[in-house]
Design a protein around this motif. Structure first.
Motif, PDB file in Angstrom:
ATOM      1  N   CYS A 114       0.887  -1.134  -0.285  1.00  0.00           N
ATOM      2  CA  CYS A 114      -0.269   0.120  -0.403  1.00  0.00           C
ATOM      3  C   CYS A 114       0.783   1.285  -0.273  1.00  0.00           C
ATOM      4  CB  CYS A 114      -0.270   0.254   1.080  1.00  0.00           C
ATOM      5  SG  CYS A 114      -2.072   1.847   1.226  1.00  0.00           S
TER       6      CYS A 114
ATOM      7  N   CYS B 295      -6.194   1.473   5.615  1.00  0.00           N
ATOM      8  CA  CYS B 295      -6.961   3.189   5.079  1.00  0.00           C
ATOM      9  C   CYS B 295      -7.738   2.989   3.831  1.00  0.00           C
ATOM     10  CB  CYS B 295      -5.037   3.766   4.357  1.00  0.00           C
ATOM     11  SG  CYS B 295      -4.719   2.868   3.123  1.00  0.00           S
TER      12      CYS B 295
ATOM     13  N   CYS C 290      -7.566  -0.886   0.399  1.00  0.00           N
ATOM     14  CA  CYS C 290      -6.524  -1.418   1.709  1.00  0.00           C
ATOM     15  C   CYS C 290      -7.035  -1.808   2.794  1.00  0.00           C
ATOM     16  CB  CYS C 290      -5.093  -0.423   1.870  1.00  0.00           C
ATOM     17  SG  CYS C 290      -4.253  -0.705   3.483  1.00  0.00           S
TER      18      CYS C 290
ATOM     19  N   ASP D 285       0.159   4.180   0.101  1.00  0.00           N
ATOM     20  CA  ASP D 285      -0.712   5.460   1.613  1.00  0.00           C
ATOM     21  C   ASP D 285      -0.274   4.570   2.830  1.00  0.00           C
ATOM     22  OD1 ASP D 285      -2.005   6.802  -0.740  1.00  0.00           O
ATOM     23  OD2 ASP D 285      -3.281   5.195  -0.528  1.00  0.00           O
ATOM     24  N   CYS D 286      -0.391   3.425   2.641  1.00  0.00           N
ATOM     25  CA  CYS D 286       0.870   3.305   3.829  1.00  0.00           C
ATOM     26  C   CYS D 286       1.811   2.917   4.408  1.00  0.00           C
ATOM     27  CB  CYS D 286       0.011   1.788   4.586  1.00  0.00           C
ATOM     28  SG  CYS D 286      -2.202   1.812   5.112  1.00  0.00           S
TER      29      CYS D 286
HETATM   30 ZN   LIG Z   1      -2.978   1.621   3.413  1.00  0.00          ZN
END
Ligand SMILES: [Zn+2]
Length: 113
Positions: free
Chosen positions: A73, A92, A89, A75-76
């Motif tokens: 991911c 998130c 995900c 973003d994470c």
């Molecule tokens: Zn994520």
């Protein structure tokens, strides 16, 4: 059928191994089918039952397990387990995910006689 061609490939692999390692029967086969491989384990089992008749794998026990699908991911900035390839995900809800394997059929273990 997708499963049938996978099984043909598997049988070829077993025959190649039997020539290389000089065995004549396979008694147990352990397979891992990635969560993203679009393979139905029941269909795979059924296809293999058909295709292995009168081969070295006739009568072998077949174990199939499905390891979870892994994605990266963005973003994470972490690896996450997801149930399907189109799932967001789980942490998130982000969609910027890159698959990390899980789309193949792997021969994990082989018991021979
Ligand atoms: Zn994520």
């Amino acid at each position: 059928m997708h499963e049938l061609s996978l099984c043909e490939g598997l049988l070829e692999l077993l025959e190649e191994q039997s020539r290389r390692h000089a065995f004549h029967r396979v008694t147990r086969i352990k397979l891992a089918v990635g969560q993203f491989a679009c393979v139905d384990p029941d269909a795979l089992r059924f296809a293999f039952d058909v295709i292995r008749r009168d081969t070295l794998a006739d009568g072998a026990t077949v174990d199939i397990h499905q390891p979870p699908g892994l994605v990266w991911c963005e973003d994470c900035a972490r690896e996450r387990e997801v149930p399907t390839r189109i799932a967001p995900c789980p942490a998130c809800g982000g969609l910027r995910l890159t698959p990390r394997g899980g789309d193949d059929l792997t021969l994990v273990e082989l018991e021979v006689a």
